[in-house]
Design an enzyme around this catalytic site. Structure first.
Site, PDB file in Angstrom:
ATOM      1  N   GLU A 227    -136.007 -39.292   1.808  1.00 32.79           N
ATOM      2  CA  GLU A 227    -136.773 -38.327   2.610  1.00 32.79           C
ATOM      3  C   GLU A 227    -136.041 -37.006   2.468  1.00 32.79           C
ATOM      4  O   GLU A 227    -135.140 -36.686   3.239  1.00 32.79           O
ATOM      5  CB  GLU A 227    -136.867 -38.785   4.066  1.00 32.79           C
ATOM      6  CG  GLU A 227    -137.915 -38.035   4.856  1.00 32.79           C
ATOM      7  CD  GLU A 227    -137.495 -36.632   5.225  1.00 32.79           C
ATOM      8  OE1 GLU A 227    -137.681 -35.710   4.377  1.00 32.79           O
ATOM      9  OE2 GLU A 227    -136.991 -36.429   6.334  1.00 32.79           O
TER      10      GLU A 227
ATOM     11  N   GLU B 228    -136.743 -28.440  -0.294  1.00 33.22           N
ATOM     12  CA  GLU B 228    -135.368 -28.893  -0.017  1.00 33.22           C
ATOM     13  C   GLU B 228    -134.808 -29.618  -1.251  1.00 33.22           C
ATOM     14  O   GLU B 228    -133.866 -30.389  -1.173  1.00 33.22           O
ATOM     15  CB  GLU B 228    -135.324 -29.760   1.246  1.00 33.22           C
ATOM     16  CG  GLU B 228    -135.592 -28.915   2.500  1.00 33.22           C
ATOM     17  CD  GLU B 228    -135.532 -29.690   3.812  1.00 33.22           C
ATOM     18  OE1 GLU B 228    -135.159 -30.875   3.797  1.00 33.22           O
ATOM     19  OE2 GLU B 228    -135.875 -29.088   4.844  1.00 33.22           O
TER      20      GLU B 228
HETATM   21  C1  SAM Z   1    -133.799 -34.645   5.649  1.00 29.26           C
HETATM   22  S1  SAM Z   1    -132.418 -35.602   5.786  1.00 29.26           S
HETATM   23  C2  SAM Z   1    -133.081 -37.209   6.012  1.00 29.26           C
HETATM   24  C3  SAM Z   1    -132.110 -38.159   6.588  1.00 29.26           C
HETATM   25  C4  SAM Z   1    -132.656 -39.543   6.868  1.00 29.26           C
HETATM   26  N1  SAM Z   1    -133.053 -40.202   5.669  1.00 29.26           N
HETATM   27  C5  SAM Z   1    -133.802 -39.488   7.851  1.00 29.26           C
HETATM   28  O1  SAM Z   1    -134.943 -39.596   7.419  1.00 29.26           O
HETATM   29  O2  SAM Z   1    -133.544 -39.355   9.044  1.00 29.26           O
HETATM   30  C6  SAM Z   1    -131.862 -35.612   4.125  1.00 29.26           C
HETATM   31  C7  SAM Z   1    -130.542 -36.278   3.931  1.00 29.26           C
HETATM   32  O3  SAM Z   1    -130.294 -36.357   2.559  1.00 29.26           O
HETATM   33  C8  SAM Z   1    -128.965 -35.984   2.318  1.00 29.26           C
HETATM   34  N2  SAM Z   1    -128.931 -35.478   0.939  1.00 29.26           N
HETATM   35  C9  SAM Z   1    -129.576 -34.403   0.453  1.00 29.26           C
HETATM   36  N3  SAM Z   1    -129.339 -34.275  -0.860  1.00 29.26           N
HETATM   37  C10 SAM Z   1    -128.526 -35.293  -1.211  1.00 29.26           C
HETATM   38  C11 SAM Z   1    -127.926 -35.689  -2.424  1.00 29.26           C
HETATM   39  N4  SAM Z   1    -128.107 -34.982  -3.554  1.00 29.26           N
HETATM   40  N5  SAM Z   1    -127.181 -36.791  -2.432  1.00 29.26           N
HETATM   41  C12 SAM Z   1    -126.992 -37.489  -1.289  1.00 29.26           C
HETATM   42  N6  SAM Z   1    -127.505 -37.162  -0.110  1.00 29.26           N
HETATM   43  C13 SAM Z   1    -128.278 -36.071  -0.071  1.00 29.26           C
HETATM   44  C14 SAM Z   1    -128.655 -34.951   3.366  1.00 29.26           C
HETATM   45  O4  SAM Z   1    -127.267 -34.832   3.584  1.00 29.26           O
HETATM   46  C15 SAM Z   1    -129.392 -35.532   4.535  1.00 29.26           C
HETATM   47  O5  SAM Z   1    -128.581 -36.428   5.204  1.00 29.26           O
END
Ligand code: SAM
Length: 806
Positions: A532, A541
């Site tokens: 997500e 994003e």
């Molecule tokens: C919008 S949040 C969603 C979090 C969770 N999955 C939820 O739905 O509540 C996106 C998450 O992805 C992580 N994230 C973004 N890009 C990433 C990457 N390239 N590798 C690992 N984690 C990533 C961010 O740190 C964040 O915790």
């Protein structure tokens, strides 16, 4: 995923004022107290008296008499003296105010007064003398009101003596308003305008200065007055006053409301006072003044705005004496209205009817009582409205969860979404069932389907994946991959306490993750990759870049991505409030217009609507418009034309990623680099779209509203699990989802256009391998003699400086 917090359900307070066109009592502390006793919150006071008005008229009459006399044939003037003409006879000067000219004196409660400038002046007069005298009166009044400490001044709009709206000299009027803002730098000005010009002419106001005009313009009416003339007058005035936050509208509600499209336009404007004349009330069966259903629904809509307008009851009778007021409080209308409960204003349906009638007759302020009754019986705000309440029209910079590490509170807020996680669980469950039904090869040696939640945050999707497995009885092996080191701590805790150590938690950027470690120490594949990473405009994003980067771990034959695809959508909107906010900030931040914002759009108007035929074709029943409640009076709301810009699908075609890999590092086989710089390795994620939007009604475009839709999973049976923030489809696909607000792409110079225009929007997703940004521009076209002619073109806006870092 957006960034906002829950707010408590504080029902908005209604502030109700009293206005009398000819107030007999002087407005002093005592009258203010009486008004408060009667349950009014404020009252209006004229800045000058009828005495002042008579003096100005006398001055003007003697000036005109002097001109007439000198030109009349039967005067015996000395022929040697020059005959006075309007060019030689000096314009009369209005002397400084005397105590008899104004009821106002500075006092402690003066800030509770709404001062009104003289409604009998004509600032837009084509007659230079009338315009000059009107200007003198206006300037005197504004200066004296500011001196007395008045904060709120109500100014008659550019209305002629017969109630029509002046269209030819609006600039002259607007110039005077601009000057007033400079004279009283702390004054809040309210321009009185009708929602639409009245179709029947008002009786002529005998004392209006425009009646004394000698020179009249033959082109008084630039075009036949239309239902939009009032809004158009406002548009000219506020544009000349540079969208000042101190200039707002006192909107008069006529007995007959204009079309819903005009109502919607006013809804997007800074209406701070709703002016309800006595004539807009209708009698109910017991002769009590009430408002029509349409009026009530308009009020409900306005009273849910972030800045709740004040209501001004005009000419509904004098403020009752203190005795009457206290009677009312002790035994009159309020207890009866309360006894009627929340659902109905009392009707003479039973034996008590006679009593009711008597009490109602005795009510000294029936109009006020009725409005207070409406206030108490406003429909309750639903959970969504409460959740987003404080964020209406509040501009936020989009999150960058890839470049930044989110705070726990941010995760906590979006974990409250009642829909998103539920729908993800549904999607995972269906994918598991299909997997099993098709007996597809799994990537584990145990027969379990391997699931990785890429970007797990604090773990809600991990929990949902485990639940989906339990619900479908399909065994799974779950990996939680997260790059935020702080969230990683919580993931490990959850694994110990909630997930029974069933999950393998990995601290890594997903693009660098090699995949599940197998017993022999090598890396295996993932069958279902859940993520997500979506923003308000789907890809903002950097979900495409992250998912491309982790695709190498996906089962090459059968691997599934949840989401499977997503699309970005736009539509042009009028949103003067947001435009003014960005303009206000742009002195300190010149890049304010070069940035998209996440914003809970509230005071805005859609400029392009589907025709009924197109709506029929789209086969979509829209139950919500503008992110607000459906029309209360049962009318069908038009459907905005929201068009799809582009889409992304996952897994991406292998050939696409192979070429990207070739380009990365600048190998000779990878071509000569990207169009925006870099190697061009991310160029396959660049996009461009151009869209035409038909605008039947005139308007001003302040930017583009952006939304997204995503297919989380499409089953083998063709059934889809989808999320949507697009107002046209969100009710059908994911009603009540609150995780995302729309995105707003502003334009620096608003684009005004006439009826039957076309707005053309060009929008790009650009990349240089290091970051991603958007560019956008809006053009307006009109059809002249069958040819499409360009009216105007906005700047080419670019968020490159504030791009999203990869
Ligand atoms: C919008 S949040 C969603 C979090 C969770 N999955 C939820 O739905 O509540 C996106 C998450 O992805 C992580 N994230 C973004 N890009 C990433 C990457 N390239 N590798 C690992 N984690 C990533 C961010 O740190 C964040 O915790």
């Amino acid at each position: 995923m957006d960034n906002f917090v829950d707010v408590a359900d504080a029902p908005p307070t209604w502030y109700i004022g009293h206005h009398e066109t000819t107030r007999l009592l002087p407005v002093n502390d005592q009258l203010l107290r009486l008004a408060q006793d009667a349950n009014y919150d404020m009252i209006t006071s004229p800045i000058t008296t009828p005495h002042f008005h008579s003096n100005v008229q006398a001055l003007l009459s003697s000036y005109h008499a002097e001109l007439d006399y000198s030109h009349s044939s039967d005067n015996d003037n000395d022929d040697t003296l020059p005959i006075p003409t309007p060019d030689t006879l000096p314009i009369p000067l209005i002397p400084a105010l005397t105590p008899a000219d104004s009821p106002l004196i500075p006092h402690d409660n003066i800030s509770q007064l709404l001062a009104t400038t003289s409604p009998w002046i004509d600032l837009a007069s084509p007659d230079a003398i009338i315009a000059n005298i009107s200007r003198q009166v206006f300037n005197l009044e504004i200066a004296y009101a500011a001196f007395c400490g008045i904060q709120h001044v109500i100014i008659q709009g550019p209305i002629l003596e017969d109630g029509t709206i002046c269209t030819s000299r609006l600039t002259q009027y607007a110039r005077a308003i601009q000057e007033a803002m400079a004279t009283g730098p702390y004054l809040q000005l309210y321009i009185v305008l009708p929602t639409a010009p009245s179709s029947s002419k008002a009786p002529e106001n005998q004392s209006h200065l425009s009646r004394f005009a000698r020179s009249r313009e033959s082109f008084d009416i630039i075009e036949a007055a239309s239902a939009w003339t009032s809004w158009e007058a406002w548009n000219v005035i506020r544009t000349l006053c540079n969208y000042s936050g101190r200039l707002t509208i006192a909107l008069t509600l006529p007995k007959r409301l204009p079309s819903t499209s005009i109502q919607s336009r006013w809804y997007s404007e800074p209406v701070r006072i709703i002016w309800i004349p006595e004539s807009s009330f209708i009698p109910n069966p017991i002769s009590q003044p009430v408002l029509s259903r349409a009026h009530k629904s308009l009020l409900t809509r306005f009273m849910r705005l972030r800045t709740v307008p004040w209501l001004l009851l005009s000419d509904v009778g004098p403020i009752p004496s203190s005795l009457q007021a206290s009677e009312e409080m002790n035994g009159g209308i309020l207890p009866i209205a309360a006894a009627a409960g929340a659902s109905a204003w009392p009707l003479p349906s039973d034996a008590k009817a006679a009593d009711h009638k008597k009490s109602l007759r005795e009510d000294p302020t029936p109009h006020l009582s009725y409005i207070r009754f409406l206030q108490r019986n406003q429909p309750r705000r639903d959970a969504i409205e409460r959740f987003v309440g404080g964020y209406q029209d509040y501009l936020q910079t989009p999150l960058q969860p890839l470049a930044d590490n989110l705070e726990s509170i941010t995760y906590e807020v979006f974990e409250k979404d009642p829909i998103k996680y539920e729908w993800y669980e549904r999607a995972i469950a269906r994918a598991l069932m299909d997997w099993q039904a098709e007996s597809k090869q799994v990537s584990s040696s145990t027969g379990a389907v391997v699931i990785a939640v890429a970007g797990s945050g604090r773990g809600p999707l991990v929990t949902r994946a485990l639940r989906a497995s339990a619900a479908t009885s399909v065994p799974v092996q779950v990996w939680a991959v997260e790059k935020n080191p702080n969230a990683y701590v919580l993931l490990q805790r959850h694994n110990e306490k909630e997930w029974n150590r069933q999950v393998t938690v990995v601290k890594s950027d997903m693009r660098a993750w090699k995949g599940p470690v197998l017993p022999d120490g090598t890396h295996g594949h993932v069958d279902i990759l859940v993520s997500e990473l979506l923003g308000s405009f789907a890809d903002n994003e950097l979900s495409p870049e992250c998912l491309d980067g982790v695709q190498h771990v996906l089962n090459p034959a059968n691997g599934i991505s949840i989401p499977a695809s997503y699309t970005a959508h736009i539509t042009p909107i009028a949103t003067p409030k947001l435009y003014a906010d960005i303009l206000g900030k742009s002195s300190s931040d010149p890049s304010g217009f070069e940035l998209p914002y996440v914003v809970m759009l509230s005071a805005f108007d859609n400029l392009s609507m589907l025709t009924p035929e197109e709506a029929e074709l789209s086969n979509t029943e829209v139950k919500q418009e503008n992110g607000t409640t459906p029309s209360q009076d049962g009318t069908t709301l038009p459907i905005p034309d929201v068009q799809t810009c582009w889409s992304f699908s996952h897994p991406a075609p292998a050939s696409m990623l192979a070429q990207s890999n070739l380009r990365r590092g600048g190998s000779a086989m990878g071509g000569w680099g990207g169009v925006n710089g870099g190697d061009g390795a991310n160029e396959h994620n660049g996009r461009f779209a151009i869209h035409n939007f038909k605008c039947k009604e005139r308007g001003t475009c302040h930017g583009l509203a952006g939304y997204f839709e995503t297919v989380l999973y499409e089953g083998t049976d063709g059934k889809r699990v989808e999320l949507s923030t697009n107002p046209v489809t969100m009710d059908e696909k994911s009603k009540d989802m609150i995780s995302w607000f729309p995105i707003f792409f502003p334009v620096k110079a608003p684009i005004s256009f006439p009826d039957n225009s076309e707005l053309q929007v060009s929008i790009w997703r650009q990349t240089d391998d290091r970051k991603v940004w958007y560019e956008w521009l809006v053009e307006a076209f009109v059809n002249v003699g069958g040819k499409k002619c360009r009216l105007s073109t906005s700047d080419l806006h670019s968020s490159k400086k504030n791009g999203c870092l990869m």
